[in-house]
Design an enzyme around this catalytic site. Structure first.
Site, PDB file in Angstrom:
ATOM      1  N   ASP A   2       0.824  -1.203   0.000  1.00 47.09           N
ATOM      2  CA  ASP A   2       0.000   0.000   0.000  1.00 47.09           C
ATOM      3  C   ASP A   2       0.861   1.257   0.000  1.00 47.09           C
ATOM      4  OD1 ASP A   2      -2.372   1.310  -0.088  1.00 47.09           O
ATOM      5  OD2 ASP A   2      -2.886   1.028   2.015  1.00 47.09           O
ATOM      6  N   HIS A  19       2.706   3.138  -8.980  1.00 48.27           N
ATOM      7  CA  HIS A  19       2.624   1.687  -9.191  1.00 48.27           C
ATOM      8  C   HIS A  19       3.893   1.179  -9.866  1.00 48.27           C
ATOM      9  CE1 HIS A  19      -1.389   1.835  -7.739  1.00 48.27           C
ATOM     10  NE2 HIS A  19      -1.920   2.404  -8.806  1.00 48.27           N
ATOM     11  N   THR A  48     -10.205  -7.672  -4.847  1.00 52.98           N
ATOM     12  CA  THR A  48     -11.471  -7.625  -5.592  1.00 52.98           C
ATOM     13  C   THR A  48     -12.044  -6.205  -5.547  1.00 52.98           C
ATOM     14  OG1 THR A  48     -12.583  -8.401  -3.603  1.00 52.98           O
ATOM     15  CG2 THR A  48     -12.126 -10.050  -5.270  1.00 52.98           C
ATOM     16  N   LEU A 113      12.320 -19.887  -2.846  1.00 55.49           N
ATOM     17  CA  LEU A 113      11.152 -19.106  -2.421  1.00 55.49           C
ATOM     18  C   LEU A 113       9.925 -19.403  -3.298  1.00 55.49           C
ATOM     19  CD1 LEU A 113      10.083 -16.515  -0.795  1.00 55.49           C
ATOM     20  CD2 LEU A 113      10.684 -15.248  -2.862  1.00 55.49           C
ATOM     21  N   ARG A 176      -5.300  -1.626   9.309  1.00 54.57           N
ATOM     22  CA  ARG A 176      -6.411  -2.534   9.020  1.00 54.57           C
ATOM     23  C   ARG A 176      -5.926  -3.706   8.169  1.00 54.57           C
ATOM     24  NH1 ARG A 176      -7.881   2.527   6.688  1.00 54.57           N
ATOM     25  NH2 ARG A 176      -7.213   2.600   4.518  1.00 54.57           N
ATOM     26  N   GLU A 189       2.070 -12.512  13.155  1.00 50.48           N
ATOM     27  CA  GLU A 189       2.560 -11.301  13.809  1.00 50.48           C
ATOM     28  C   GLU A 189       2.356 -10.147  12.833  1.00 50.48           C
ATOM     29  OE1 GLU A 189       3.820 -10.896  16.884  1.00 50.48           O
ATOM     30  OE2 GLU A 189       3.455 -13.006  17.347  1.00 50.48           O
TER      31      GLU A 189
END
Ligand code: IPE
Ligand code: MG
Length: 228
Positions: A2, A19, A48, A113, A176, A189
């Site tokens: 974000d 972006h 979504t 990974l 959030r 965590e």
């Protein structure tokens, strides 16, 4: 991941530039995660809810995804990275789906990974999709209601076969969860940093891992050193 928009806004640039810079962070963090020997890294690339952004931004994000996949496969291959994707993938443009399938196939035998891209992803939708699949299996008699356990439920999620995340990193200071891996993060965590995603590079990532390494995880129990 974000903060791309805010990063661009602070520089007087269009959001898409944020972006683009964020894609550079993806490159770096994936490389470092592999070098550190992490087994799984899940990136929340597109939710979504993100479909409701302006058409132009959605289109730019989809192009960026295709471009990233196309460009990065050789580098990911070199770094022994395996690729996976979670979400309602059928909702992606068909060209992006093809590129994704191509990448997953090309990297499937790698053992380092596992990079998991969450695309058109919503934690609630994932749970609903799992419930539907379970209901179908009950209806056909493939399973009994008594067979539905926490463990078997997990096998109906997009993340079937993957471990639950140990650490959830949230950039740009938001407090959030935003519909991310709702079932899987029960004991994760949480690490929140003010750093915006395009600025989240190696040093910031190492700080997060260092912070995580100092946590005492008890999983609802008491520490073994504590007396009753
Ligand atoms: C990137 O950050 C997240 C994606 C959907 C790719 P944002 O675009 O949400 O950035 P902010 O929140 O506007 O800063
Ligand atoms: Mg945002």
């Amino acid at each position: 991941m974000d903060g791309n928009g805010r990063w661009a806004k602070r520089r007087g640039l269009p959001r898409i530039e944020g972006h683009r810079a964020g894609a550079e962070s993806v490159r770096e963090i994936v490389r470092v995660a592999g070098e550190m020997g992490l087994k799984y890294l899940t990136l929340y690339a597109f939710s979504t809810e993100n479909w409701q952004r302006p058409k132009l931004e959605v289109r730019a994000l989809m192009h960026l995804l295709e471009f990233y996949l196309q460009q990065e496969i050789p580098e990911l291959a070199k770094n022994n990275v395996r690729l996976a994707a979670i979400g309602r993938l059928h909702e992606l443009p068909s060209s992006a789906q093809r590129q994704l399938e191509k990448g997953i196939a090309a990297l499937k035998d790698n053992t380092g990974l596992t990079l998991v891209l969450a695309l058109s992803y919503s934690g609630r939708a994932e749970i609903v999709d799992a419930v539907r699949a379970i209901a179908r299996d009950v209806k056909t008699g493939a399973i009994e209601i008594a067979d539905i356990t926490e463990e078997s439920f997990g096998r109906y999620l997009y993340t079937a076969g993957m471990p639950d995340p140990d650490l959830l990193i949230r950039t740009s200071g938001e407090l959030r969860v935003s519909n991310f891996l709702l079932w899987q993060i029960s004991y994760a965590e949480i690490y929140v940093t003010e750093t915006l995603w395009p600025d989240f590079r190696k040093a910031a990532f190492l700080n997060a891992l260092d912070d995580y390494s100092k946590r005492h995880r008890r999983f609802g129990k008491v520490a073994s050193s504590d007396s009753v």
